[in-house]
Motif scaffolding. Structure first.
Motif, PDB file in Angstrom:
ATOM      1  N   ALA A  53       0.942  -1.341   0.116  1.00 32.60           N
ATOM      2  CA  ALA A  53      -0.097   0.004  -0.061  1.00 32.60           C
ATOM      3  C   ALA A  53       0.927   1.375  -0.069  1.00 32.60           C
ATOM      4  CB  ALA A  53      -0.802  -0.269   1.195  1.00 32.60           C
ATOM      5  N   ASP A  54       0.566   2.358  -0.572  1.00 34.84           N
ATOM      6  CA  ASP A  54       1.216   3.735  -0.686  1.00 34.84           C
ATOM      7  C   ASP A  54       0.949   4.108   0.792  1.00 34.84           C
ATOM      8  OD1 ASP A  54      -1.327   5.486  -0.386  1.00 34.84           O
ATOM      9  OD2 ASP A  54      -1.661   4.861  -2.381  1.00 34.84           O
ATOM     10  N   SER A  55       1.640   5.115   1.315  1.00 32.14           N
ATOM     11  CA  SER A  55       1.850   5.720   2.543  1.00 32.14           C
ATOM     12  C   SER A  55       0.524   5.830   3.266  1.00 32.14           C
ATOM     13  CB  SER A  55       2.941   6.502   2.711  1.00 32.14           C
ATOM     14  OG  SER A  55       2.593   7.683   2.091  1.00 32.14           O
ATOM     15  N   GLU A  56      -0.057   6.635   2.443  1.00 33.87           N
ATOM     16  CA  GLU A  56      -1.590   7.365   2.970  1.00 33.87           C
ATOM     17  C   GLU A  56      -2.449   6.244   3.088  1.00 33.87           C
ATOM     18  OE1 GLU A  56      -4.466  11.094   2.458  1.00 33.87           O
ATOM     19  OE2 GLU A  56      -3.056  10.541   0.641  1.00 33.87           O
ATOM     20  N   PHE A  57      -2.379   5.306   2.167  1.00 36.80           N
ATOM     21  CA  PHE A  57      -3.629   4.071   2.267  1.00 36.80           C
ATOM     22  C   PHE A  57      -3.123   3.136   3.253  1.00 36.80           C
ATOM     23  CE2 PHE A  57      -6.048   0.333   0.353  1.00 36.80           C
ATOM     24  CZ  PHE A  57      -7.207   1.320   0.650  1.00 36.80           C
ATOM     25  N   LYS A  58      -1.680   3.140   3.582  1.00 38.35           N
ATOM     26  CA  LYS A  58      -1.425   2.068   4.648  1.00 38.35           C
ATOM     27  C   LYS A  58      -1.708   2.713   6.047  1.00 38.35           C
ATOM     28  CE  LYS A  58       2.920   0.393   6.777  1.00 38.35           C
ATOM     29  NZ  LYS A  58       4.427   0.450   6.837  1.00 38.35           N
ATOM     30  N   THR A  59      -1.832   3.933   5.992  1.00 40.83           N
ATOM     31  CA  THR A  59      -2.157   4.607   7.328  1.00 40.83           C
ATOM     32  C   THR A  59      -3.496   4.375   7.750  1.00 40.83           C
ATOM     33  OG1 THR A  59      -0.845   6.252   7.021  1.00 40.83           O
ATOM     34  CG2 THR A  59      -2.222   6.837   8.780  1.00 40.83           C
ATOM     35  N   TYR A  60      -4.479   4.521   6.497  1.00 38.75           N
ATOM     36  CA  TYR A  60      -5.848   4.241   6.520  1.00 38.75           C
ATOM     37  C   TYR A  60      -6.201   2.675   7.056  1.00 38.75           C
ATOM     38  CZ  TYR A  60     -10.794   3.657   5.192  1.00 38.75           C
ATOM     39  OH  TYR A  60     -12.095   3.435   5.095  1.00 38.75           O
ATOM     40  N   LEU A  61      -5.385   1.815   6.353  1.00 34.64           N
ATOM     41  CA  LEU A  61      -5.354   0.457   6.442  1.00 34.64           C
ATOM     42  C   LEU A  61      -5.045   0.053   7.844  1.00 34.64           C
ATOM     43  CD1 LEU A  61      -4.160  -0.943   3.533  1.00 34.64           C
ATOM     44  CD2 LEU A  61      -6.676  -0.763   3.861  1.00 34.64           C
ATOM     45  N   GLN A  62      -4.089   0.634   8.584  1.00 27.32           N
ATOM     46  CA  GLN A  62      -3.739   0.489   9.843  1.00 27.32           C
ATOM     47  C   GLN A  62      -4.619   0.919  10.878  1.00 27.32           C
ATOM     48  OE1 GLN A  62       0.389   2.178   9.430  1.00 27.32           O
ATOM     49  NE2 GLN A  62       1.233   0.352  10.171  1.00 27.32           N
ATOM     50  N   PHE A  63      -5.270   2.056  10.372  1.00 27.78           N
ATOM     51  CA  PHE A  63      -6.207   2.863  11.255  1.00 27.78           C
ATOM     52  C   PHE A  63      -7.493   1.721  11.502  1.00 27.78           C
ATOM     53  CE2 PHE A  63      -9.897   5.514  12.238  1.00 27.78           C
ATOM     54  CZ  PHE A  63      -9.466   6.182  13.284  1.00 27.78           C
ATOM     55  N   LEU A  64      -7.904   1.009  10.359  1.00 24.49           N
ATOM     56  CA  LEU A  64      -9.147   0.177  10.408  1.00 24.49           C
ATOM     57  C   LEU A  64      -8.639  -1.150  11.352  1.00 24.49           C
ATOM     58  CD1 LEU A  64     -10.266   0.196   6.728  1.00 24.49           C
ATOM     59  CD2 LEU A  64     -11.483   1.401   8.887  1.00 24.49           C
ATOM     60  N   LEU A  65      -7.320  -1.692  10.898  1.00 28.01           N
ATOM     61  CA  LEU A  65      -6.999  -2.876  11.685  1.00 28.01           C
ATOM     62  C   LEU A  65      -6.896  -2.694  13.229  1.00 28.01           C
ATOM     63  CD1 LEU A  65      -4.488  -4.112   9.007  1.00 28.01           C
ATOM     64  CD2 LEU A  65      -6.439  -5.389   9.892  1.00 28.01           C
ATOM     65  N   HIS A  66      -6.484  -1.631  13.568  1.00 26.50           N
ATOM     66  CA  HIS A  66      -6.296  -1.413  15.082  1.00 26.50           C
ATOM     67  C   HIS A  66      -7.191  -0.779  15.926  1.00 26.50           C
ATOM     68  CE1 HIS A  66      -2.009  -2.872  15.007  1.00 26.50           C
ATOM     69  NE2 HIS A  66      -2.280  -2.126  13.806  1.00 26.50           N
ATOM     70  N   THR A  67      -8.462  -0.619  15.090  1.00 24.51           N
ATOM     71  CA  THR A  67      -9.705   0.290  15.647  1.00 24.51           C
ATOM     72  C   THR A  67     -10.988  -0.775  15.710  1.00 24.51           C
ATOM     73  OG1 THR A  67     -10.140   1.434  13.893  1.00 24.51           O
ATOM     74  CG2 THR A  67      -8.839   2.581  15.486  1.00 24.51           C
ATOM     75  N   GLY A  68     -11.062  -1.507  14.343  1.00 23.07           N
ATOM     76  CA  GLY A  68     -12.035  -2.043  14.077  1.00 23.07           C
ATOM     77  C   GLY A  68     -13.215  -1.166  13.501  1.00 23.07           C
ATOM     78  N   CYS A  69     -12.881  -0.014  13.058  1.00 24.78           N
ATOM     79  CA  CYS A  69     -13.812   0.893  12.765  1.00 24.78           C
ATOM     80  C   CYS A  69     -14.408   0.517  11.415  1.00 24.78           C
ATOM     81  CB  CYS A  69     -13.414   2.331  12.480  1.00 24.78           C
ATOM     82  SG  CYS A  69     -13.021   3.384  14.022  1.00 24.78           S
ATOM     83  N   ARG A  70     -15.842   0.894  11.134  1.00 28.11           N
ATOM     84  CA  ARG A  70     -16.426   0.541   9.836  1.00 28.11           C
ATOM     85  C   ARG A  70     -15.671   1.824   9.032  1.00 28.11           C
ATOM     86  NH1 ARG A  70     -19.971   0.326  13.985  1.00 28.11           N
ATOM     87  NH2 ARG A  70     -21.499  -1.284  14.006  1.00 28.11           N
ATOM     88  N   ARG A  71     -15.964   1.445   7.463  1.00 27.23           N
ATOM     89  CA  ARG A  71     -15.082   2.464   6.573  1.00 27.23           C
ATOM     90  C   ARG A  71     -15.562   3.834   6.790  1.00 27.23           C
ATOM     91  NH1 ARG A  71     -17.636   1.825   0.622  1.00 27.23           N
ATOM     92  NH2 ARG A  71     -19.186   3.142   1.698  1.00 27.23           N
ATOM     93  N   ASN A  72     -16.937   4.029   6.902  1.00 26.33           N
ATOM     94  CA  ASN A  72     -17.228   5.459   6.913  1.00 26.33           C
ATOM     95  C   ASN A  72     -17.042   6.310   8.449  1.00 26.33           C
ATOM     96  OD1 ASN A  72     -18.042   5.545   4.205  1.00 26.33           O
ATOM     97  ND2 ASN A  72     -20.174   5.125   4.897  1.00 26.33           N
ATOM     98  N   GLU A  73     -17.025   5.318   9.445  1.00 25.38           N
ATOM     99  CA  GLU A  73     -16.449   5.733  10.723  1.00 25.38           C
ATOM    100  C   GLU A  73     -15.055   6.332  10.789  1.00 25.38           C
ATOM    101  OE1 GLU A  73     -19.182   3.146  13.735  1.00 25.38           O
ATOM    102  OE2 GLU A  73     -17.129   2.272  13.049  1.00 25.38           O
ATOM    103  N   ALA A  74     -14.353   5.790  10.098  1.00 28.24           N
ATOM    104  CA  ALA A  74     -12.715   6.123   9.862  1.00 28.24           C
ATOM    105  C   ALA A  74     -12.834   7.492   8.900  1.00 28.24           C
ATOM    106  CB  ALA A  74     -11.904   5.008   9.104  1.00 28.24           C
TER     107      ALA A  74
END
Length: 173
Positions: free
Chosen positions: A17-38
């Motif tokens: 993943a590019d760096s910005e998308f990697k941050t988004y993916l890490q955010f989802l993986l470590h919070t369990g947030c739904r897409r729109n919550e993130a």
């Protein structure tokens, strides 16, 4: 049941993943947030000092508000970005855009059919359950209306977990 990713698949996904998308993916993986919550999370919702993220009612499902603790990995990711951004954490993304970007990335790294962006939420919930976190806590972290919802969608345990569970028995050895 939803599909989740194993550790190797996560590492490959994050590495590609590019760096910005990697941050988004890490955010989802470590919070369990739904897409729109993130996508609706702002920097004002992040409290690095208290190590928690506020999911406001206007972005949470069913208008529910909840707080998610920030673990060490996510803390390091967010700390490195502090002061860099204001407003939305992920201002360059829309809902369909991140889903399509994830699909393309999943195809590129040859993830199994059926893995979707929502699989990161399933990975969060299932991993916690498989590591022995009680279902009540997992339910609260996911923002489910009841433990029954968590049982229905996230208690599907893989064969490895089942094998490890049964190997706890040592009668007559």
């Amino acid at each position: 049941p939803p599909q989740w990713l194993d550790d190797d698949q996560i590492q490959i996904l994050l590495a590609e993943a590019d760096s910005e998308f990697k941050t988004y993916l890490q955010f989802l993986l470590h919070t369990g947030c739904r897409r729109n919550e993130a996508l609706g999370t702002t920097w004002e919702d992040i409290d690095l000092q208290r190590r928690q993220i506020l999911i406001r009612g206007e972005v949470g499902k069913m208008g529910k508000r909840r707080s998610i603790p920030i673990n060490d990995v996510l803390y390091d990711v967010l700390y490195a970005l502090r002061g860099v951004r204001k407003g939305l954490m992920f201002p360059d993304y829309g809902g369909n855009q991140v889903s399509m970007k994830f699909r393309r990335l999943a195809k590129k790294v040859d993830l199994p059919e059926g893995i979707s962006l929502h699989s990161l939420r399933a990975t969060f919930g299932s991993t916690l359950i498989n590591k022995g976190v009680d279902i009540y806590t997992v339910s609260k972290l996911l923002g489910h209306s009841s433990v029954k919802v968590t049982e229905k969608h996230y208690l599907a345990l893989g064969p490895t977990h089942m094998r490890e569970a049964i190997n706890q028995l040592e009668y007559g050895s």
